[in-house]
Design a protein around this motif. Structure first.
Motif, PDB file in Angstrom:
ATOM      1  N   ILE A  50      11.100  -0.576  -3.328  1.00 40.79           N
ATOM      2  CA  ILE A  50       9.673  -0.485  -3.648  1.00 40.79           C
ATOM      3  C   ILE A  50       9.480  -0.730  -5.138  1.00 40.79           C
ATOM      4  O   ILE A  50      10.091  -0.047  -5.966  1.00 40.79           O
ATOM      5  CB  ILE A  50       9.112   0.890  -3.243  1.00 40.79           C
ATOM      6  CG1 ILE A  50       9.274   1.095  -1.728  1.00 40.79           C
ATOM      7  CG2 ILE A  50       7.648   1.020  -3.651  1.00 40.79           C
ATOM      8  CD1 ILE A  50       8.976   2.501  -1.265  1.00 40.79           C
ATOM      9  N   GLN A  51       8.636  -1.707  -5.463  1.00 35.06           N
ATOM     10  CA  GLN A  51       8.429  -2.075  -6.860  1.00 35.06           C
ATOM     11  C   GLN A  51       6.955  -2.380  -7.118  1.00 35.06           C
ATOM     12  O   GLN A  51       6.254  -2.882  -6.237  1.00 35.06           O
ATOM     13  CB  GLN A  51       9.258  -3.327  -7.209  1.00 35.06           C
ATOM     14  CG  GLN A  51      10.756  -3.162  -7.115  1.00 35.06           C
ATOM     15  CD  GLN A  51      11.310  -2.262  -8.204  1.00 35.06           C
ATOM     16  OE1 GLN A  51      10.639  -1.981  -9.194  1.00 35.06           O
ATOM     17  NE2 GLN A  51      12.550  -1.805  -8.029  1.00 35.06           N
ATOM     18  N   PRO A  52       6.470  -2.123  -8.351  1.00 33.23           N
ATOM     19  CA  PRO A  52       5.109  -2.533  -8.712  1.00 33.23           C
ATOM     20  C   PRO A  52       5.061  -4.038  -8.949  1.00 33.23           C
ATOM     21  O   PRO A  52       6.003  -4.616  -9.509  1.00 33.23           O
ATOM     22  CB  PRO A  52       4.841  -1.752 -10.002  1.00 33.23           C
ATOM     23  CG  PRO A  52       6.200  -1.549 -10.603  1.00 33.23           C
ATOM     24  CD  PRO A  52       7.148  -1.406  -9.453  1.00 33.23           C
ATOM     25  N   LEU A  53       3.980  -4.674  -8.527  1.00 33.46           N
ATOM     26  CA  LEU A  53       3.827  -6.111  -8.748  1.00 33.46           C
ATOM     27  C   LEU A  53       2.365  -6.498  -8.611  1.00 33.46           C
ATOM     28  O   LEU A  53       1.691  -6.090  -7.668  1.00 33.46           O
ATOM     29  CB  LEU A  53       4.657  -6.912  -7.743  1.00 33.46           C
ATOM     30  CG  LEU A  53       4.634  -8.432  -7.953  1.00 33.46           C
ATOM     31  CD1 LEU A  53       5.432  -8.811  -9.201  1.00 33.46           C
ATOM     32  CD2 LEU A  53       5.169  -9.177  -6.745  1.00 33.46           C
TER      33      LEU A  53
ATOM     34  N   SER B  71       0.834  -1.198   0.000  1.00 38.73           N
ATOM     35  CA  SER B  71       0.000   0.000   0.000  1.00 38.73           C
ATOM     36  C   SER B  71       0.875   1.256   0.000  1.00 38.73           C
ATOM     37  O   SER B  71       1.815   1.356  -0.765  1.00 38.73           O
ATOM     38  CB  SER B  71      -0.962  -0.023   1.190  1.00 38.73           C
ATOM     39  OG  SER B  71      -1.878   1.038   1.133  1.00 38.73           O
ATOM     40  N   THR B  72       0.610   2.198   0.879  1.00 40.39           N
ATOM     41  CA  THR B  72       1.308   3.484   0.863  1.00 40.39           C
ATOM     42  C   THR B  72       2.613   3.481   1.657  1.00 40.39           C
ATOM     43  O   THR B  72       3.202   4.540   1.874  1.00 40.39           O
ATOM     44  CB  THR B  72       0.373   4.588   1.387  1.00 40.39           C
ATOM     45  OG1 THR B  72      -0.272   4.144   2.592  1.00 40.39           O
ATOM     46  CG2 THR B  72      -0.695   4.920   0.362  1.00 40.39           C
ATOM     47  N   GLY B  73       3.058   2.317   2.107  1.00 38.09           N
ATOM     48  CA  GLY B  73       4.406   2.205   2.641  1.00 38.09           C
ATOM     49  C   GLY B  73       4.555   2.099   4.145  1.00 38.09           C
ATOM     50  O   GLY B  73       5.656   1.849   4.639  1.00 38.09           O
ATOM     51  N   GLU B  74       3.465   2.266   4.886  1.00 38.12           N
ATOM     52  CA  GLU B  74       3.612   2.231   6.341  1.00 38.12           C
ATOM     53  C   GLU B  74       4.156   0.894   6.841  1.00 38.12           C
ATOM     54  O   GLU B  74       4.989   0.852   7.748  1.00 38.12           O
ATOM     55  CB  GLU B  74       2.274   2.547   7.015  1.00 38.12           C
ATOM     56  CG  GLU B  74       1.852   4.014   6.960  1.00 38.12           C
ATOM     57  CD  GLU B  74       1.059   4.364   5.719  1.00 38.12           C
ATOM     58  OE1 GLU B  74       0.347   5.387   5.743  1.00 38.12           O
ATOM     59  OE2 GLU B  74       1.142   3.615   4.710  1.00 38.12           O
TER      60      GLU B  74
ATOM     61  N   GLN C 140      -0.720   4.815  -7.455  1.00 40.13           N
ATOM     62  CA  GLN C 140      -0.895   5.920  -6.507  1.00 40.13           C
ATOM     63  C   GLN C 140      -0.322   5.560  -5.142  1.00 40.13           C
ATOM     64  O   GLN C 140       0.350   6.378  -4.498  1.00 40.13           O
ATOM     65  CB  GLN C 140      -2.376   6.271  -6.395  1.00 40.13           C
ATOM     66  CG  GLN C 140      -2.988   6.779  -7.691  1.00 40.13           C
ATOM     67  CD  GLN C 140      -4.488   6.944  -7.609  1.00 40.13           C
ATOM     68  OE1 GLN C 140      -5.081   6.883  -6.529  1.00 40.13           O
ATOM     69  NE2 GLN C 140      -5.133   7.131  -8.748  1.00 40.13           N
ATOM     70  N   ALA C 141      -0.588   4.337  -4.688  1.00 45.85           N
ATOM     71  CA  ALA C 141      -0.051   3.907  -3.400  1.00 45.85           C
ATOM     72  C   ALA C 141       1.469   3.856  -3.433  1.00 45.85           C
ATOM     73  O   ALA C 141       2.143   4.291  -2.483  1.00 45.85           O
ATOM     74  CB  ALA C 141      -0.625   2.543  -3.019  1.00 45.85           C
ATOM     75  N   LEU C 142       2.024   3.349  -4.514  1.00 41.72           N
ATOM     76  CA  LEU C 142       3.476   3.247  -4.631  1.00 41.72           C
ATOM     77  C   LEU C 142       4.137   4.619  -4.673  1.00 41.72           C
ATOM     78  O   LEU C 142       5.239   4.804  -4.150  1.00 41.72           O
ATOM     79  CB  LEU C 142       3.845   2.453  -5.882  1.00 41.72           C
ATOM     80  CG  LEU C 142       3.509   0.958  -5.846  1.00 41.72           C
ATOM     81  CD1 LEU C 142       3.774   0.320  -7.196  1.00 41.72           C
ATOM     82  CD2 LEU C 142       4.297   0.243  -4.764  1.00 41.72           C
ATOM     83  N   GLU C 143       3.475   5.582  -5.291  1.00 42.25           N
ATOM     84  CA  GLU C 143       4.017   6.944  -5.326  1.00 42.25           C
ATOM     85  C   GLU C 143       4.166   7.496  -3.915  1.00 42.25           C
ATOM     86  O   GLU C 143       5.177   8.115  -3.564  1.00 42.25           O
ATOM     87  CB  GLU C 143       3.104   7.843  -6.157  1.00 42.25           C
ATOM     88  CG  GLU C 143       3.614   9.268  -6.314  1.00 42.25           C
ATOM     89  CD  GLU C 143       2.710  10.122  -7.179  1.00 42.25           C
ATOM     90  OE1 GLU C 143       2.970  11.335  -7.274  1.00 42.25           O
ATOM     91  OE2 GLU C 143       1.739   9.587  -7.761  1.00 42.25           O
ATOM     92  N   THR C 144       3.144   7.265  -3.076  1.00 40.47           N
ATOM     93  CA  THR C 144       3.218   7.716  -1.684  1.00 40.47           C
ATOM     94  C   THR C 144       4.313   6.969  -0.937  1.00 40.47           C
ATOM     95  O   THR C 144       5.072   7.559  -0.162  1.00 40.47           O
ATOM     96  CB  THR C 144       1.867   7.501  -0.988  1.00 40.47           C
ATOM     97  OG1 THR C 144       0.860   8.259  -1.668  1.00 40.47           O
ATOM     98  CG2 THR C 144       1.921   7.936   0.465  1.00 40.47           C
ATOM     99  N   ALA C 145       4.397   5.659  -1.163  1.00 39.59           N
ATOM    100  CA  ALA C 145       5.414   4.859  -0.479  1.00 39.59           C
ATOM    101  C   ALA C 145       6.824   5.328  -0.841  1.00 39.59           C
ATOM    102  O   ALA C 145       7.695   5.434   0.030  1.00 39.59           O
ATOM    103  CB  ALA C 145       5.237   3.388  -0.821  1.00 39.59           C
ATOM    104  N   ARG C 146       7.048   5.606  -2.113  1.00 40.19           N
ATOM    105  CA  ARG C 146       8.377   6.053  -2.538  1.00 40.19           C
ATOM    106  C   ARG C 146       8.726   7.420  -1.943  1.00 40.19           C
ATOM    107  O   ARG C 146       9.873   7.674  -1.596  1.00 40.19           O
ATOM    108  CB  ARG C 146       8.455   6.110  -4.060  1.00 40.19           C
ATOM    109  CG  ARG C 146       8.453   4.734  -4.729  1.00 40.19           C
ATOM    110  CD  ARG C 146       8.817   4.848  -6.199  1.00 40.19           C
ATOM    111  NE  ARG C 146       8.833   3.542  -6.847  1.00 40.19           N
ATOM    112  CZ  ARG C 146       7.854   3.077  -7.621  1.00 40.19           C
ATOM    113  NH1 ARG C 146       6.784   3.831  -7.855  1.00 40.19           N
ATOM    114  NH2 ARG C 146       7.928   1.881  -8.160  1.00 40.19           N
ATOM    115  N   ALA C 147       7.729   8.287  -1.839  1.00 42.05           N
ATOM    116  CA  ALA C 147       7.981   9.610  -1.252  1.00 42.05           C
ATOM    117  C   ALA C 147       8.334   9.487   0.225  1.00 42.05           C
ATOM    118  O   ALA C 147       9.164  10.243   0.743  1.00 42.05           O
ATOM    119  CB  ALA C 147       6.764  10.514  -1.439  1.00 42.05           C
TER     120      ALA C 147
END
Length: 292
Positions: A215-218, A130-133, A165-172
């Motif tokens: 962090i990678q898309p999958l 998800s968003t990286g938490e 969108q979730a990955l963008e938040t996680a990467r930030a």
């Protein structure tokens, strides 16, 4: 961890506009989502899908749902992540289901680091990050264990998700302070950089944590490029909406990537009962791969 679940939003509040999602288009979307995401969309989800997709239609400049379905037929991979983001709600928080982290801190990480000594490698996968938490919370306890033991083990966390969108938040790696309720004051001070001025009220994860997380898309239902093995896989609150055959296939694939005796963590409302003989229950929603 991360939960990717269908929302139970009130359809009346979804802003359905003047367009209507017809039977043929909805059936195509149901088949498409099941095939590519493993999620079964019941008839009761039609209004939710209609309301959510209207926003996507506007963003793409499409006139109707038939045009969107045609886009999916032409380029399924190109739009799949956006569709997943539209129909799912990412619900997550730092240190959600704390008993899993307690097991890592008190038992698993000390055991793994001792066994691997100076030359080993340690790998954890956050599947559905998800968003990286979740992966950043895992990185905190891992970094602390490495510091505490002075270990030189090559330790990394893989974090994957389908939603762009979730990955963008996680990467930030930047979060509002109100989203950090599960993080102790000591960990906030140690592992986050607090924003000032225009960034007041925000906090960014420490560079040390970002070094530990890839962090990678999958898409869990598609091919997996990684070979493993992993010491632990976190797949929490992700498979709850999958049907039985999809869960069975996924659990066997996880078993194939885990070390002998490796651990699989599921969400609080998930169970592997009757779905796999490759694991044994060893704690609350904690499963260990059986030794062959």
């Amino acid at each position: 961890m991360a939960t990717a679940t269908l929302s139970d939003l009130n359809p009346a509040a979804s802003g359905t506009g003047s367009l209507s999602l017809g039977d043929a288009d909805f059936q195509f979307l149901r088949d498409f989502v099941y095939q590519h995401c493993g999620i079964s969309l019941g008839e009761q989800k039609r209004q939710l899908v209609q309301g959510r997709l209207l926003r996507r239609l506007r963003a793409l400049g499409l006139k109707d749902f038939s045009g969107y379905c045609e886009l999916l037929r032409r380029d399924p991979d190109g739009e799949l992540g956006e569709l997943a983001s539209v129909i799912s709600t990412n619900v997550t928080s730092f240190f959600r289901e704390m008993h899993h982290y307690d097991l890592l801190v008190e038992e698993l990480l000390p055991r793994w680091l001792e066994a691997k000594k100076q030359s080993g490698r340690l790998r954890i996968w956050s599947a559905g990050c998800s968003t990286g938490e979740e992966p950043y919370a895992l990185a905190m306890v891992l970094a602390e264990a490495l510091e505490r033991t002075g270990s030189k083990v090559d330790a990394r966390i893989l974090a994957t998700d389908l939603s762009p969108q979730a990955l963008e938040t996680a990467r930030a790696g930047t979060y509002a302070m109100e989203r950090m309720g599960g993080v102790s004051d000591a960990r906030r001070n140690r592992w986050f950089l607090r924003g000032e001025g225009a960034y007041e009220g925000l906090a960014q994860v420490h560079p040390r944590l970002r070094e530990l997380v890839t962090i990678q898309p999958l898409n869990l239902l598609h091919d997996w490029p990684m070979r493993g093995p992993f010491d632990a896989i976190f797949c929490r609150n992700v498979v709850i909406y999958f049907d039985k055959p999809t869960k069975q296939r996924l659990f066997e694939r996880y078993a194939g990537l885990l070390e002998q005796g490796g651990y699989l963590f599921l969400g609080h409302s998930e169970s592997m009962y009757g779905l796999s003989d490759s694991f044994e229950l060893v704690g609350r929603t904690v499963y260990r791969k059986r030794m062959s």
